[in-house]
Motif scaffolding. Structure first.
Motif, PDB file in Angstrom:
ATOM      1  N   ILE A   1      -0.052  56.777 -36.447  1.00 52.62           N
ATOM      2  CA  ILE A   1       0.046  55.695 -35.457  1.00 52.62           C
ATOM      3  C   ILE A   1      -1.292  55.595 -34.730  1.00 52.62           C
ATOM      4  O   ILE A   1      -1.763  56.579 -34.141  1.00 52.62           O
ATOM      5  N   LYS A   2      -1.884  54.415 -34.777  1.00 52.49           N
ATOM      6  CA  LYS A   2      -3.183  54.195 -34.130  1.00 52.49           C
ATOM      7  C   LYS A   2      -2.971  53.473 -32.799  1.00 52.49           C
ATOM      8  O   LYS A   2      -2.276  52.454 -32.751  1.00 52.49           O
ATOM      9  N   VAL A   3      -3.571  54.016 -31.778  1.00 50.61           N
ATOM     10  CA  VAL A   3      -3.414  53.451 -30.433  1.00 50.61           C
ATOM     11  C   VAL A   3      -4.806  53.227 -29.825  1.00 50.61           C
ATOM     12  O   VAL A   3      -5.628  54.155 -29.817  1.00 50.61           O
ATOM     13  N   PRO A   4      -5.087  52.014 -29.317  1.00 54.48           N
ATOM     14  CA  PRO A   4      -6.406  51.777 -28.693  1.00 54.48           C
ATOM     15  C   PRO A   4      -6.496  52.460 -27.323  1.00 54.48           C
ATOM     16  O   PRO A   4      -5.568  52.384 -26.520  1.00 54.48           O
ATOM     17  N   VAL A   5      -7.606  53.125 -27.090  1.00 49.25           N
ATOM     18  CA  VAL A   5      -7.849  53.744 -25.783  1.00 49.25           C
ATOM     19  C   VAL A   5      -9.019  53.077 -25.067  1.00 49.25           C
ATOM     20  O   VAL A   5      -9.371  53.470 -23.954  1.00 49.25           O
ATOM     21  N   ARG A   6      -9.623  52.073 -25.688  1.00 50.56           N
ATOM     22  CA  ARG A   6     -10.673  51.298 -25.036  1.00 50.56           C
ATOM     23  C   ARG A   6     -10.021  50.303 -24.070  1.00 50.56           C
ATOM     24  O   ARG A   6      -8.792  50.181 -24.012  1.00 50.56           O
ATOM     25  N   THR A   7     -10.838  49.589 -23.315  1.00 50.17           N
ATOM     26  CA  THR A   7     -10.319  48.586 -22.379  1.00 50.17           C
ATOM     27  C   THR A   7      -9.708  47.415 -23.145  1.00 50.17           C
ATOM     28  O   THR A   7     -10.342  46.843 -24.026  1.00 50.17           O
ATOM     29  N   VAL A   8      -8.484  47.096 -22.788  1.00 50.00           N
ATOM     30  CA  VAL A   8      -7.747  46.002 -23.436  1.00 50.00           C
ATOM     31  C   VAL A   8      -7.590  44.855 -22.448  1.00 50.00           C
ATOM     32  O   VAL A   8      -7.288  45.077 -21.270  1.00 50.00           O
ATOM     33  N   ASN A   9      -7.803  43.644 -22.929  1.00 50.84           N
ATOM     34  CA  ASN A   9      -7.632  42.451 -22.092  1.00 50.84           C
ATOM     35  C   ASN A   9      -6.357  41.734 -22.513  1.00 50.84           C
ATOM     36  O   ASN A   9      -6.274  41.191 -23.618  1.00 50.84           O
ATOM     37  N   GLN A  10      -5.371  41.745 -21.633  1.00 50.30           N
ATOM     38  CA  GLN A  10      -4.102  41.066 -21.900  1.00 50.30           C
ATOM     39  C   GLN A  10      -4.012  39.827 -21.011  1.00 50.30           C
ATOM     40  O   GLN A  10      -4.007  39.932 -19.785  1.00 50.30           O
ATOM     41  N   GLU A  11      -3.967  38.653 -21.613  1.00 49.71           N
ATOM     42  CA  GLU A  11      -3.892  37.408 -20.862  1.00 49.71           C
ATOM     43  C   GLU A  11      -2.438  36.956 -20.751  1.00 49.71           C
ATOM     44  O   GLU A  11      -1.693  36.991 -21.733  1.00 49.71           O
ATOM     45  N   VAL A  12      -2.086  36.523 -19.548  1.00 47.60           N
ATOM     46  CA  VAL A  12      -0.693  36.158 -19.262  1.00 47.60           C
ATOM     47  C   VAL A  12      -0.663  34.817 -18.536  1.00 47.60           C
ATOM     48  O   VAL A  12      -1.467  34.574 -17.625  1.00 47.60           O
ATOM     49  N   LYS A  13       0.261  33.965 -18.923  1.00 48.26           N
ATOM     50  CA  LYS A  13       0.547  32.737 -18.180  1.00 48.26           C
ATOM     51  C   LYS A  13       1.851  32.949 -17.434  1.00 48.26           C
ATOM     52  O   LYS A  13       2.863  33.308 -18.031  1.00 48.26           O
ATOM     53  N   LEU A  14       1.801  32.705 -16.124  1.00 45.89           N
ATOM     54  CA  LEU A  14       2.945  33.073 -15.291  1.00 45.89           C
ATOM     55  C   LEU A  14       3.090  32.103 -14.131  1.00 45.89           C
ATOM     56  O   LEU A  14       2.089  31.628 -13.578  1.00 45.89           O
ATOM     57  N   ASN A  15       4.333  31.796 -13.765  1.00 42.44           N
ATOM     58  CA  ASN A  15       4.620  31.003 -12.570  1.00 42.44           C
ATOM     59  C   ASN A  15       4.838  31.958 -11.395  1.00 42.44           C
ATOM     60  O   ASN A  15       5.717  32.808 -11.437  1.00 42.44           O
ATOM     61  N   LEU A  16       4.022  31.801 -10.366  1.00 40.94           N
ATOM     62  CA  LEU A  16       4.063  32.701  -9.226  1.00 40.94           C
ATOM     63  C   LEU A  16       4.651  32.006  -8.002  1.00 40.94           C
ATOM     64  O   LEU A  16       4.357  30.824  -7.760  1.00 40.94           O
ATOM     65  N   PRO A  17       5.427  32.710  -7.210  1.00 41.94           N
ATOM     66  CA  PRO A  17       5.973  32.117  -5.977  1.00 41.94           C
ATOM     67  C   PRO A  17       4.957  32.240  -4.838  1.00 41.94           C
ATOM     68  O   PRO A  17       4.133  33.159  -4.809  1.00 41.94           O
ATOM     69  N   SER A  18       5.024  31.301  -3.897  1.00 44.98           N
ATOM     70  CA  SER A  18       4.164  31.364  -2.706  1.00 44.98           C
ATOM     71  C   SER A  18       5.025  31.566  -1.467  1.00 44.98           C
ATOM     72  O   SER A  18       6.254  31.494  -1.523  1.00 44.98           O
ATOM     73  N   LYS A  19       4.372  31.792  -0.354  1.00 48.98           N
ATOM     74  CA  LYS A  19       5.089  32.087   0.885  1.00 48.98           C
ATOM     75  C   LYS A  19       5.941  30.915   1.337  1.00 48.98           C
ATOM     76  O   LYS A  19       7.033  31.100   1.904  1.00 48.98           O
ATOM     77  N   GLU A  20       5.450  29.681   1.088  1.00 49.95           N
ATOM     78  CA  GLU A  20       6.218  28.512   1.511  1.00 49.95           C
ATOM     79  C   GLU A  20       7.234  28.057   0.467  1.00 49.95           C
ATOM     80  O   GLU A  20       7.849  27.001   0.603  1.00 49.95           O
ATOM     81  N   GLY A  21       7.413  28.847  -0.605  1.00 51.48           N
ATOM     82  CA  GLY A  21       8.438  28.543  -1.591  1.00 51.48           C
ATOM     83  C   GLY A  21       7.989  27.680  -2.740  1.00 51.48           C
ATOM     84  O   GLY A  21       8.830  27.223  -3.524  1.00 51.48           O
ATOM     85  N   LEU A  22       6.691  27.455  -2.901  1.00 51.94           N
ATOM     86  CA  LEU A  22       6.187  26.660  -4.007  1.00 51.94           C
ATOM     87  C   LEU A  22       6.017  27.533  -5.254  1.00 51.94           C
ATOM     88  O   LEU A  22       5.915  28.755  -5.168  1.00 51.94           O
ATOM     89  N   THR A  23       5.978  26.882  -6.405  1.00 52.63           N
ATOM     90  CA  THR A  23       5.745  27.579  -7.669  1.00 52.63           C
ATOM     91  C   THR A  23       4.347  27.252  -8.156  1.00 52.63           C
ATOM     92  O   THR A  23       4.001  26.082  -8.339  1.00 52.63           O
ATOM     93  N   ILE A  24       3.542  28.289  -8.369  1.00 48.98           N
ATOM     94  CA  ILE A  24       2.146  28.122  -8.734  1.00 48.98           C
ATOM     95  C   ILE A  24       1.952  28.556 -10.182  1.00 48.98           C
ATOM     96  O   ILE A  24       2.263  29.695 -10.549  1.00 48.98           O
ATOM     97  N   GLU A  25       1.452  27.650 -11.008  1.00 48.76           N
ATOM     98  CA  GLU A  25       1.148  27.994 -12.396  1.00 48.76           C
ATOM     99  C   GLU A  25      -0.182  28.743 -12.438  1.00 48.76           C
ATOM    100  O   GLU A  25      -1.172  28.294 -11.853  1.00 48.76           O
ATOM    101  N   SER A  26      -0.202  29.869 -13.142  1.00 45.69           N
ATOM    102  CA  SER A  26      -1.409  30.695 -13.155  1.00 45.69           C
ATOM    103  C   SER A  26      -1.662  31.262 -14.546  1.00 45.69           C
ATOM    104  O   SER A  26      -0.745  31.393 -15.361  1.00 45.69           O
ATOM    105  N   GLU A  27      -2.922  31.581 -14.784  1.00 47.72           N
ATOM    106  CA  GLU A  27      -3.338  32.289 -15.986  1.00 47.72           C
ATOM    107  C   GLU A  27      -4.115  33.510 -15.532  1.00 47.72           C
ATOM    108  O   GLU A  27      -5.142  33.386 -14.859  1.00 47.72           O
ATOM    109  N   ILE A  28      -3.629  34.697 -15.881  1.00 51.32           N
ATOM    110  CA  ILE A  28      -4.156  35.949 -15.336  1.00 51.32           C
ATOM    111  C   ILE A  28      -4.514  36.887 -16.474  1.00 51.32           C
ATOM    112  O   ILE A  28      -3.800  36.967 -17.486  1.00 51.32           O
ATOM    113  N   SER A  29      -5.622  37.599 -16.309  1.00 49.92           N
ATOM    114  CA  SER A  29      -6.041  38.623 -17.260  1.00 49.92           C
ATOM    115  C   SER A  29      -5.809  39.999 -16.658  1.00 49.92           C
ATOM    116  O   SER A  29      -6.174  40.240 -15.502  1.00 49.92           O
TER     117      SER A  29
END
Length: 258
Positions: free
Chosen positions: A54-82
């Protein structure tokens, strides 16, 4: 027959070797049991009938995620995060044993979603689009680091690459920024006008002081001396001229004393 035997042996030897590349480690699993010894980069030999690598990477991995985040006033914020993370080499066998090869989906992404939602819910939507973005990123990273460090994962960075605010909020922020820019421009114009007015005041004050000094220095003797000098210049001129005098001075000057 000999050629066939040679090819069979060669095929077996090739199938019983594998290469672990730089930035990876290999862990042997024999009869379903993991070996705690880790193989670094290089050529590894094993029995393909009883063992898998089983080969497992131990170098730095960049995982990109698209996610809807909540805000304090209850809005939904579309985001792209690494998410930038790496794995501690000596804990790879335990990660495979406890979580398996799907550790990214099973553990890292679930921890990230929970941490990101908890942090962004404490901020206004406009904060995610301002200078506070770095603070939000660090808080998400710290929360993930606390949860994952003991499991062998090192969270290096969390980067909010893009934030898509609701349209009305985006327009409101743009109007606010435009108003601030116009206010700064107006302040600049006012400051410039004040400086120009101050310059004119100083210039007028200097002219007035010069005239006062000149007026105080024009005593009668100096005026008469200047008149005589002017008369001499006229006398040396070849042009015809008419000089009006009272007999005492070259020009009509009120010489009566009070």
């Amino acid at each position: 027959m000999r050629n066939l035997l040679f090819l069979s042996i060669l095929t077996f030897l090739i199938s019983s070797c594998t290469v672990v590349r730089q930035g990876e480690v290999g862990v042997k699993r024999k009869f379903g049991k993991l070996n705690t010894n880790i193989s670094d980069a290089g050529l590894i030999s094993y029995n393909p009938f009883t063992t898998t690598i089983i080969k497992v990477p131990v170098r730095t991995v960049n995982q990109e995620v698209k996610l809807n985040l909540p805000s304090k006033e209850g809005l939904t914020i579309e985001s792209e995060i690494s998410i930038l993370y790496s794995i501690e080499k000596n804990k790879v066998p335990f990660i495979l044993e406890d979580i398996g090869t799907n550790y990214e989906r099973v553990l890292i992404m679930n921890v990230f979603r929970s941490a990101a939602a908890d942090v962004t819910a404490q901020y206004m939507a406009k904060d995610m689009h301002s200078g506070m973005r770095g603070q939000i990123e660090n808080q998400i990273k710290d929360r993930m680091h606390e949860s994952l460090l003991e499991r062998g994962f090192v969270i290096e960075k969390v980067l909010m690459k893009s934030i898509q605010l609701p349209i009305e909020l985006s327009r409101a922020i743009e109007r606010k920024l435009q108003a601030e820019q116009e206010a700064q421009q107006m302040q600049y114009v006012l400051d410039r006008e004040r400086q120009e007015a101050e310059r004119r005041r100083i210039e007028a004050e200097g002219t007035r002081n010069a005239q006062m000094i000149l007026a105080e220095g024009l005593v009668r003797e100096i005026i008469e001396l200047r008149s005589i000098e002017a008369f001499r210049e006229l006398a040396n001129s070849p042009n015809t001229k008419i000089i009006i005098t009272d007999g005492k001075t070259p020009y009509l000057i009120n010489s009566q004393k009070d």
